[in-house]
Design a protein around this motif. Structure first.
Motif, PDB file in Angstrom:
ATOM      1  N   CYS A 137      -0.229 -15.473   2.743  1.00  0.00           N
ATOM      2  CA  CYS A 137       0.068 -15.712   1.327  1.00  0.00           C
ATOM      3  C   CYS A 137       1.543 -15.444   1.060  1.00  0.00           C
ATOM      4  N   PHE A 138       2.115 -16.233   0.145  1.00  0.00           N
ATOM      5  CA  PHE A 138       3.495 -16.065  -0.276  1.00  0.00           C
ATOM      6  C   PHE A 138       3.540 -15.420  -1.661  1.00  0.00           C
ATOM      7  N   GLY A 139       4.557 -14.584  -1.877  1.00  0.00           N
ATOM      8  CA  GLY A 139       4.790 -13.993  -3.190  1.00  0.00           C
ATOM      9  C   GLY A 139       6.143 -13.308  -3.203  1.00  0.00           C
ATOM     10  N   ASP A 140       6.855 -13.391  -4.299  1.00  0.00           N
ATOM     11  CA  ASP A 140       8.186 -12.782  -4.412  1.00  0.00           C
ATOM     12  C   ASP A 140       8.025 -11.340  -4.890  1.00  0.00           C
ATOM     13  N   TYR A 141       7.746 -10.439  -3.949  1.00  0.00           N
ATOM     14  CA  TYR A 141       7.415  -9.075  -4.364  1.00  0.00           C
ATOM     15  C   TYR A 141       8.640  -8.308  -4.870  1.00  0.00           C
ATOM     16  N   ASP A 202      -0.567  -5.299 -14.542  1.00  0.00           N
ATOM     17  CA  ASP A 202       0.278  -5.937 -15.562  1.00  0.00           C
ATOM     18  C   ASP A 202       1.619  -5.228 -15.726  1.00  0.00           C
ATOM     19  N   ASP A 203       2.216  -4.779 -14.600  1.00  0.00           N
ATOM     20  CA  ASP A 203       3.538  -4.159 -14.666  1.00  0.00           C
ATOM     21  C   ASP A 203       4.627  -5.109 -14.203  1.00  0.00           C
ATOM     22  N   ASN A 204       4.245  -6.383 -14.019  1.00  0.00           N
ATOM     23  CA  ASN A 204       5.188  -7.437 -13.601  1.00  0.00           C
ATOM     24  C   ASN A 204       5.716  -7.209 -12.188  1.00  0.00           C
ATOM     25  N   LEU A 205       4.951  -6.478 -11.375  1.00  0.00           N
ATOM     26  CA  LEU A 205       5.262  -6.286  -9.964  1.00  0.00           C
ATOM     27  C   LEU A 205       4.058  -6.718  -9.146  1.00  0.00           C
ATOM     28  N   LEU A 206       4.299  -7.498  -8.099  1.00  0.00           N
ATOM     29  CA  LEU A 206       3.192  -7.961  -7.265  1.00  0.00           C
ATOM     30  C   LEU A 206       2.723  -6.853  -6.326  1.00  0.00           C
ATOM     31  N   ASP A 207       1.410  -6.640  -6.313  1.00  0.00           N
ATOM     32  CA  ASP A 207       0.763  -5.749  -5.358  1.00  0.00           C
ATOM     33  C   ASP A 207      -0.004  -6.610  -4.361  1.00  0.00           C
ATOM     34  N   LEU A 208      -0.612  -5.978  -3.353  1.00  0.00           N
ATOM     35  CA  LEU A 208      -1.276  -6.735  -2.298  1.00  0.00           C
ATOM     36  C   LEU A 208      -2.677  -6.189  -2.031  1.00  0.00           C
ATOM     37  N   HIS A 209      -3.673  -7.065  -2.190  1.00  0.00           N
ATOM     38  CA  HIS A 209      -5.060  -6.717  -1.877  1.00  0.00           C
ATOM     39  C   HIS A 209      -5.381  -7.295  -0.504  1.00  0.00           C
ATOM     40  N   VAL A 210      -5.852  -6.454   0.434  1.00  0.00           N
ATOM     41  CA  VAL A 210      -6.108  -6.876   1.814  1.00  0.00           C
ATOM     42  C   VAL A 210      -7.578  -6.671   2.156  1.00  0.00           C
ATOM     43  N   ILE A 211      -8.214  -7.751   2.640  1.00  0.00           N
ATOM     44  CA  ILE A 211      -9.637  -7.745   2.984  1.00  0.00           C
ATOM     45  C   ILE A 211      -9.825  -7.446   4.469  1.00  0.00           C
ATOM     46  N   ARG A 212     -10.814  -6.541   4.758  1.00  0.00           N
ATOM     47  CA  ARG A 212     -11.082  -6.191   6.163  1.00  0.00           C
ATOM     48  C   ARG A 212     -12.584  -6.284   6.444  1.00  0.00           C
ATOM     49  N   ASP A 213     -12.886  -6.716   7.647  1.00  0.00           N
ATOM     50  CA  ASP A 213     -14.253  -7.089   8.019  1.00  0.00           C
ATOM     51  C   ASP A 213     -14.909  -6.053   8.922  1.00  0.00           C
ATOM     52  N   ARG A 214     -15.205  -4.883   8.415  1.00  0.00           N
ATOM     53  CA  ARG A 214     -16.031  -3.897   9.117  1.00  0.00           C
ATOM     54  C   ARG A 214     -16.383  -2.786   8.132  1.00  0.00           C
ATOM     55  N   VAL A 215     -17.568  -2.224   8.272  1.00  0.00           N
ATOM     56  CA  VAL A 215     -17.982  -1.147   7.366  1.00  0.00           C
ATOM     57  C   VAL A 215     -17.214   0.143   7.635  1.00  0.00           C
ATOM     58  N   VAL A 216     -16.527   0.229   8.781  1.00  0.00           N
ATOM     59  CA  VAL A 216     -15.743   1.435   9.083  1.00  0.00           C
ATOM     60  C   VAL A 216     -14.287   1.276   8.652  1.00  0.00           C
ATOM     61  N   HIS A 220      -7.939  -2.607   1.686  1.00  0.00           N
ATOM     62  CA  HIS A 220      -6.714  -1.942   1.260  1.00  0.00           C
ATOM     63  C   HIS A 220      -6.188  -2.535  -0.043  1.00  0.00           C
ATOM     64  N   PHE A 221      -5.467  -1.723  -0.778  1.00  0.00           N
ATOM     65  CA  PHE A 221      -4.721  -2.199  -1.931  1.00  0.00           C
ATOM     66  C   PHE A 221      -3.360  -1.509  -1.917  1.00  0.00           C
ATOM     67  N   PHE A 222      -2.315  -2.291  -1.719  1.00  0.00           N
ATOM     68  CA  PHE A 222      -0.963  -1.752  -1.637  1.00  0.00           C
ATOM     69  C   PHE A 222      -0.273  -1.950  -2.980  1.00  0.00           C
ATOM     70  N   GLU A 223      -0.101  -0.841  -3.676  1.00  0.00           N
ATOM     71  CA  GLU A 223       0.503  -0.856  -5.000  1.00  0.00           C
ATOM     72  C   GLU A 223       2.017  -0.744  -4.858  1.00  0.00           C
ATOM     73  N   GLN A 224       2.734  -1.708  -5.479  1.00  0.00           N
ATOM     74  CA  GLN A 224       4.190  -1.675  -5.403  1.00  0.00           C
ATOM     75  C   GLN A 224       4.744  -0.549  -6.271  1.00  0.00           C
ATOM     76  N   GLN A 225       5.729   0.132  -5.723  1.00  0.00           N
ATOM     77  CA  GLN A 225       6.322   1.286  -6.391  1.00  0.00           C
ATOM     78  C   GLN A 225       7.611   0.895  -7.113  1.00  0.00           C
ATOM     79  N   PRO A 226       8.009   1.664  -8.116  1.00  0.00           N
ATOM     80  CA  PRO A 226       9.267   1.378  -8.811  1.00  0.00           C
ATOM     81  C   PRO A 226      10.455   1.443  -7.861  1.00  0.00           C
TER      82      PRO A 226
END
Length: 589
Positions: A137-141, A202-216, A220-226
């Protein structure tokens, strides 16, 4: 309420046999990707399909009921298992560049030079190791006006590189691998199918949600910092309720309830349950705290689920959800048809409450679907869906129009990235809101149309449309008509496309430059499509430019005499006068 349907539910009709989109999806592991993005620059939805042996297929949209015409983009042969085909304007030059991810082979990036595709994979900075890449995925973080890249790798702890990849776009055609310095390196990777750039808080900063395929391995959710933080991102999935630990296949983002924040649907294996996670003031749960509803109770599928895709099939103002169902092993076609028989599902959204469609298509027709994409191939204002299902041909589901109205938007950034990825659009009708966010890469190895579609029910007009650009102030439009395709360029007047197509009596989009090879004498609005590939002489180039054989165009003359602005081989007062005349102005493209 103005958004309530005036007619019965629009049915989706399978027109696959009529379209005859040959894909040869008869092998490979866990599906192949599909893109509904416009790649030839006419703003009509095109189709691109990945392939298990590298035989990519490309189909230009005609914009009418005929659908598509297959084209050869003259890409080099690359016999490897392609997973995702992703189009995006990485250099802001107005055409779409092509990224292809591969399983067990290096990923490829092709720069689009006026329809000619140049392989820049080895020089652009993207790792050329043979990894197990799936979704990208592309995004101007960092909000510098250029699109950055995330690549999800479906690796294990035994792989040499068991991590995902984050690349910063340097703005000069190259990328820098910033995975280690980003805050993602040590905690991400292993069994990752997909990432999704999204602004949940809604802080006008792109974060990243990452999907992983195992119950262990929790998602992930990577929240962009100031600005000024030690690392740009911090893993915050547990803090916001996105740390689901299931056999997860895809994340699909939408504002399903019209409250102007982004909710998320994730697909999984039987027993794990698919989850509809509601955004309650940046805290995610199965319960919508405003309505008390638990949407996921009505959105379950007892199957191995892959792409979830949002589209308002009946234009009632609330996005419905299509769920693709396949299997989890190497494709052995046609034998797999006799083993797996779970149909895809469509969940209908009425004012934020879901019910399963009783249409025969979603009750008894087996497709073995993995990746899907949404667009509007015939431009009738009702969204269509394409599935790169297992078999010889792709599935095309056409939404049948009813009496409900619609409006569509194509955003183009100026100070923002040209594709306006990361922008949000709000549509307001008598106090009722809808919103969409622009993505480049979504659900499971899919890419939806760049056109953002809004169903508006029986409403006869819009109160306002608000575009929140990735960079710059929001733009408010108050006089946009319904049932129109609107081109919204940042800091420019809106343009209605195809509103008077016969004879171009109103706005006719095309190349207006008389010396261009594809000059259109009927066009009255420049669309940036001018081609100069037929030029072959330096005499065709104006002052300060020279002919470049590689790009078949005039480029800026690399004059070694700095300050010689009038090209008279001397620096005099006339050069100073030229500089003073243009000082504080904007440079032309």
């Amino acid at each position: 309420m103005c958004l309530v349907s005036a007619a019965a539910l629009a049915q989706m009709v399978d027109v696959s046999n009529f379209m005859n989109l040959s894909t040869d999806h008869t092998g490979g592991f866990l599906g192949a990707g599909v893109s509904f993005a416009d790649f030839n620059g006419d703003r009509i939805d095109d189709l691109s399909f990945a392939h298990h042996q590298g035989s990519l297929r490309f189909f230009e949209g005609t914009g009418d009921e005929d659908g598509f015409l297959e084209v050869d983009l003259d890409l080099p042969n690359y016999a490897a298992e392609a997973k995702m085909v992703l189009w995006s304007d990485i250099d802001n030059d107005g055409d779409q560049d092509l990224l292809i991810t591969y399983r067990l082979a290096p990923n490829k990036l092709f720069r689009n030079d006026s329809g000619s595709f140049v392989d820049v994979s080895a020089t652009c900075g993207i790792n050329q190791g043979a990894r197990k890449s799936y979704g990208a995925c592309f995004g101007d973080y960092d909000k510098d006006g250029f699109l950055d890249l995330f690549v999800a790798n479906y690796t294990s702890s035994f792989d040499e590189y068991a991590f995902n990849e984050l690349y910063h776009n340097e703005g000069d055609g190259t990328f820098e691998d910033v995975t280690e310095s980003s805050g993602m390196f040590e905690v991400t990777g292993i069994q990752s199918f997909q990432g999704q750039w999204v602004d949940f808080n809604d802080d006008n900063l792109l974060d990243l949600h990452v999907i992983r395929d195992r119950v262990v391995y929790a998602n992930h959710f990577f929240e962009q910092q100031p600005e000024g933080a030690i690392t740009p991102f911090i893993e915050s999935a547990n803090a916001v309720g996105l740390d689901m630990a299931i056999n997860c296949m895809s994340t699909s983002v939408a504002d399903y309830d019209g409250d102007l924040d982004m909710d998320v649907y994730i697909t999984a294996f039987p027993g794990d349950e698919n989850w509809m996670l509601v955004n309650n003031d940046y805290s995610f749960s199965a319960v919508n705290e405003d309505s008390g509803e638990i949407p996921m109770q009505n959105m379950q599928v007892d199957a191995i689920c892959w792409a979830g895709n949002w589209l308002d099939v009946d234009n009632n103002g609330f996005e419905d959800l299509h769920v693709a169902n396949g299997y989890s092993e190497y494709t052995n076609y046609p034998e797999v048809l006799a083993v797996y028989d779970e149909p895809d599902k469509l969940f209908l959204n009425e004012s934020g409450v879901f019910s399963e469609s009783e249409d025969q298509l979603f009750q008894s027709v087996n497709n073995l679907s993995f990746s899907t994409a949404v667009g509007d191939f015939n431009r009738d204002g009702f969204p269509d869906l394409v599935s790169n299902r297992v078999g010889d041909y792709a599935q095309v589901l056409r939404a049948e129009p009813n009496e409900n109205h619609w409006v569509k938007f194509w955003l183009e950034g100026s100070i923002s990235n040209r594709d306006a990825v990361g922008a949000t659009i709000e549509v307001w009708i008598e106090g009722v809101s809808q919103s969409r966010m622009l993505f480049a890469g979504e659900n499971y190895m899919g890419q939806n149309s760049h056109w953002e579609h809004f169903g508006i029910g029986v409403a006869e007009s819009l109160d306002s449309v608000v575009v929140n650009w990735p960079i710059g102030l929001p733009t408010v439009y108050t006089e946009l008509e319904i049932d129109q395709h609107w081109l919204l360029v940042q800091d420019a007047a809106p343009i209605s496309l195809w509103s008077e197509e016969e004879g171009c009596e109103d706005e006719c989009y095309g190349c207006t430059y008389a010396s261009a090879c594809n000059y259109d004498p009927e066009a009255n609005i420049e669309d940036g499509s001018c081609s100069f590939s037929c030029w072959s002489s330096p005499d065709a180039c104006g002052s300060g430019t020279v002919w470049d054989e590689a790009s078949s165009s005039c480029i800026r003359d690399p004059n070694p005499c700095v300050g010689d602005l009038d090209y008279d081989d001397a620096i005099t007062i006339s050069d100073l006068l030229i500089l003073l005349n243009v000082m504080f102005g904007n440079c032309p493209e």
